[in-house]
Write an enzyme that holds these catalytic residues in place. Structure first.
Site, PDB file in Angstrom:
ATOM      1  N   GLY A  43      -4.535  -5.275   7.177  1.00  0.00           N
ATOM      2  CA  GLY A  43      -5.680  -4.377   7.246  1.00  0.00           C
ATOM      3  C   GLY A  43      -6.711  -4.732   8.295  1.00  0.00           C
ATOM      4  O   GLY A  43      -7.282  -3.833   8.928  1.00  0.00           O
TER       5      GLY A  43
ATOM      6  N   THR B 227       0.835  -1.197   0.000  1.00  0.00           N
ATOM      7  CA  THR B 227       0.000   0.000   0.000  1.00  0.00           C
ATOM      8  C   THR B 227       0.870   1.247   0.000  1.00  0.00           C
ATOM      9  O   THR B 227       1.991   1.209   0.486  1.00  0.00           O
ATOM     10  CB  THR B 227      -0.860  -0.069   1.283  1.00  0.00           C
ATOM     11  OG1 THR B 227      -1.764  -1.136   1.121  1.00  0.00           O
ATOM     12  CG2 THR B 227      -1.597   1.204   1.576  1.00  0.00           C
TER      13      THR B 227
ATOM     14  N   THR C 262       0.051   1.171   6.915  1.00  0.00           N
ATOM     15  CA  THR C 262       0.155   0.044   5.984  1.00  0.00           C
ATOM     16  C   THR C 262       0.320  -1.214   6.814  1.00  0.00           C
ATOM     17  O   THR C 262       0.832  -1.163   7.922  1.00  0.00           O
ATOM     18  CB  THR C 262       1.348   0.220   5.021  1.00  0.00           C
ATOM     19  OG1 THR C 262       1.557  -1.015   4.312  1.00  0.00           O
ATOM     20  CG2 THR C 262       2.637   0.573   5.739  1.00  0.00           C
ATOM     21  N   GLY C 263      -0.117  -2.343   6.273  1.00  0.00           N
ATOM     22  CA  GLY C 263       0.046  -3.594   7.011  1.00  0.00           C
ATOM     23  C   GLY C 263      -1.205  -4.439   6.944  1.00  0.00           C
ATOM     24  O   GLY C 263      -2.022  -4.286   6.031  1.00  0.00           O
TER      25      GLY C 263
ATOM     26  N   ARG D 167     -13.806  -8.175   0.413  1.00  0.00           N
ATOM     27  CA  ARG D 167     -13.064  -7.839   1.647  1.00  0.00           C
ATOM     28  C   ARG D 167     -12.805  -6.327   1.711  1.00  0.00           C
ATOM     29  O   ARG D 167     -12.437  -5.719   0.717  1.00  0.00           O
ATOM     30  CB  ARG D 167     -11.716  -8.561   1.663  1.00  0.00           C
ATOM     31  CG  ARG D 167     -10.784  -8.026   2.762  1.00  0.00           C
ATOM     32  CD  ARG D 167      -9.337  -8.369   2.513  1.00  0.00           C
ATOM     33  NE  ARG D 167      -8.468  -7.869   3.557  1.00  0.00           N
ATOM     34  CZ  ARG D 167      -7.669  -6.807   3.420  1.00  0.00           C
ATOM     35  NH1 ARG D 167      -7.637  -6.130   2.301  1.00  0.00           N
ATOM     36  NH2 ARG D 167      -6.918  -6.435   4.430  1.00  0.00           N
ATOM     37  N   VAL D 168     -12.987  -5.761   2.877  1.00  0.00           N
ATOM     38  CA  VAL D 168     -12.642  -4.361   3.075  1.00  0.00           C
ATOM     39  C   VAL D 168     -11.476  -4.289   4.054  1.00  0.00           C
ATOM     40  O   VAL D 168     -11.569  -4.784   5.180  1.00  0.00           O
ATOM     41  CB  VAL D 168     -13.847  -3.559   3.617  1.00  0.00           C
ATOM     42  CG1 VAL D 168     -13.440  -2.129   3.931  1.00  0.00           C
ATOM     43  CG2 VAL D 168     -14.987  -3.580   2.602  1.00  0.00           C
ATOM     44  N   GLY D 169     -10.366  -3.709   3.605  1.00  0.00           N
ATOM     45  CA  GLY D 169      -9.216  -3.511   4.487  1.00  0.00           C
ATOM     46  C   GLY D 169      -9.275  -2.143   5.149  1.00  0.00           C
ATOM     47  O   GLY D 169     -10.314  -1.481   5.177  1.00  0.00           O
ATOM     48  N   ASP D 170      -8.146  -1.716   5.652  1.00  0.00           N
ATOM     49  CA  ASP D 170      -8.093  -0.454   6.411  1.00  0.00           C
ATOM     50  C   ASP D 170      -7.935   0.785   5.535  1.00  0.00           C
ATOM     51  O   ASP D 170      -8.310   1.890   5.942  1.00  0.00           O
ATOM     52  CB  ASP D 170      -6.912  -0.489   7.379  1.00  0.00           C
ATOM     53  CG  ASP D 170      -5.588  -0.665   6.621  1.00  0.00           C
ATOM     54  OD1 ASP D 170      -5.467  -1.664   5.887  1.00  0.00           O
ATOM     55  OD2 ASP D 170      -4.697   0.192   6.751  1.00  0.00           O
TER      56      ASP D 170
HETATM   57  N1  ASP Z   1      -3.368  -2.426   4.578  1.00  0.00           N
HETATM   58  C1  ASP Z   1      -3.587  -2.972   3.260  1.00  0.00           C
HETATM   59  C2  ASP Z   1      -4.814  -3.837   3.299  1.00  0.00           C
HETATM   60  O1  ASP Z   1      -4.994  -4.558   4.239  1.00  0.00           O
HETATM   61  C3  ASP Z   1      -2.425  -3.752   2.763  1.00  0.00           C
HETATM   62  C4  ASP Z   1      -1.099  -3.036   2.808  1.00  0.00           C
HETATM   63  O2  ASP Z   1      -0.872  -2.201   3.660  1.00  0.00           O
HETATM   64  O3  ASP Z   1      -0.245  -3.317   1.964  1.00  0.00           O
HETATM   65  O4  ASP Z   1      -5.579  -3.844   2.352  1.00  0.00           O
END
Ligand code: ASP
Length: 294
Positions: free
Chosen positions: A226, A173, A223-224, A201-204
């Protein structure tokens, strides 16, 4: 106030093409900084993130990972220190989700638009149709699908933690926080989600308070993993450390944020600028591609 900007290209455990990623992140940071010299923080954040979305080495915009069904759906969010915010979730067929997120912020009564209607909104606002899939990402998707077909039933792979356990969670991200000469702060985040993201799916990254937050106390982009960042409301939490003076500056605030990630064994990283203009960054992964100019 001296303008400042920090940009990230995702936290990750390891990875190929690190030098290409680093080059693209540095260039995006420089372009954002040049914009900051003449324009305001939100403009610089959008410009820097558009640059990052144009990199095929980063998982946002062009070069986003394909989802399980072979389509690219992207999330992006942007926020200013006056608490105005905009985001898109699961948007398809656009080149720059961050610009659509900004358009949501500036032209609608809403904060988040999701799914096909977010895509319709973008096209009706004049954002051109654009297929962000690249050949390497299509090939990667085909390789993984072959492996899955041999080893795994379709139902079994509908679990994001399976990727985590197998160590194949690929993050990438992108995000940016900037402060302009008038002390205005803005933050933004953009992503193609997880590799082989389950559709729906919904991430952060598209959620205000989780992947992105900005207030008069500062701005943050995460980032990380989610799911864990969502549960922690991590970007907002980092700014609360500053608001309630648990953290004296942006660097401490991001460190406390990473402690929260550690408590959930979640890989990730955070960038931040506080109201004094201090830069902060922290991650618990082997690497987080990032650059800043102050
Ligand atoms: N945070 C992002 C997600 O979970 C992934 C990422 O940070 O690379 O969609």
């Amino acid at each position: 106030m001296k303008p400042k900007i920090i940009v990230h290209g995702g936290a990750r455990r390891s990875g190929n093409n690190e030098s290409e990623r680093k080059t693209d992140v540095i260039n995006a940071c420089k372009t954002g900084y040049e914009a900051l010299l003449e324009k305001d923080a939100v403009e610089a954040v959008e410009i820097a993130i558009r640059n990052l979305e144009a990199s095929e080495y980063l998982n946002a915009g062009v070069g986003s990972y394909l989802q399980l069904d072979g389509r690219v759906r992207m999330d992006a969010s942007i926020m200013k220190d006056d608490l105005s915010a905009g985001a898109v979730i699961g948007i398809e067929d656009v080149e720059h989700p961050i610009s659509v997120a900004r358009r949501v912020m500036e032209t609608t009564q809403h904060v988040i638009l999701s799914g096909p209607l977010a895509t319709d909104f973008a096209h009706s606002e004049g954002f051109p149709r654009f297929d962000p899939r690249t050949k390497p990402k299509i090939n990667l998707w085909m390789e993984i699908m072959d492996e899955f077909r041999q080893k795994t039933t379709y139902e079994q792979i509908f679990h994001v933690d399976k990727y985590l356990k197998e160590g194949s969670l690929n993050l990438g991200t992108v995000g940016c926080v900037a402060m302009d000469a008038n002390g205005n702060i803005a933050a933004g985040t953009s992503t193609g989600g997880l590799k082989m993201n389950v559709p729906g799916r919904v991430g952060d990254s598209g959620i205000i308070g989780a992947g992105t937050y900005c207030s008069k106390f500062g701005g943050a982009s995460c980032t990380g993993h989610g799911e864990k960042i969502l549960i922690l409301c991590l970007a907002k939490k980092v700014l609360n450390y500053l608001k309630h003076k648990r953290a004296g500056n942006a660097m401490d605030a991001t460190k406390y944020g990473v402690e929260e990630l550690n408590s959930l064994q979640a890989p990730g990283g955070i960038i931040c600028i506080d109201q004094e203009g201090n830069i902060g960054y922290a991650h618990n992964t082997a690497m987080m591609t990032m650059h800043y100019i102050e």
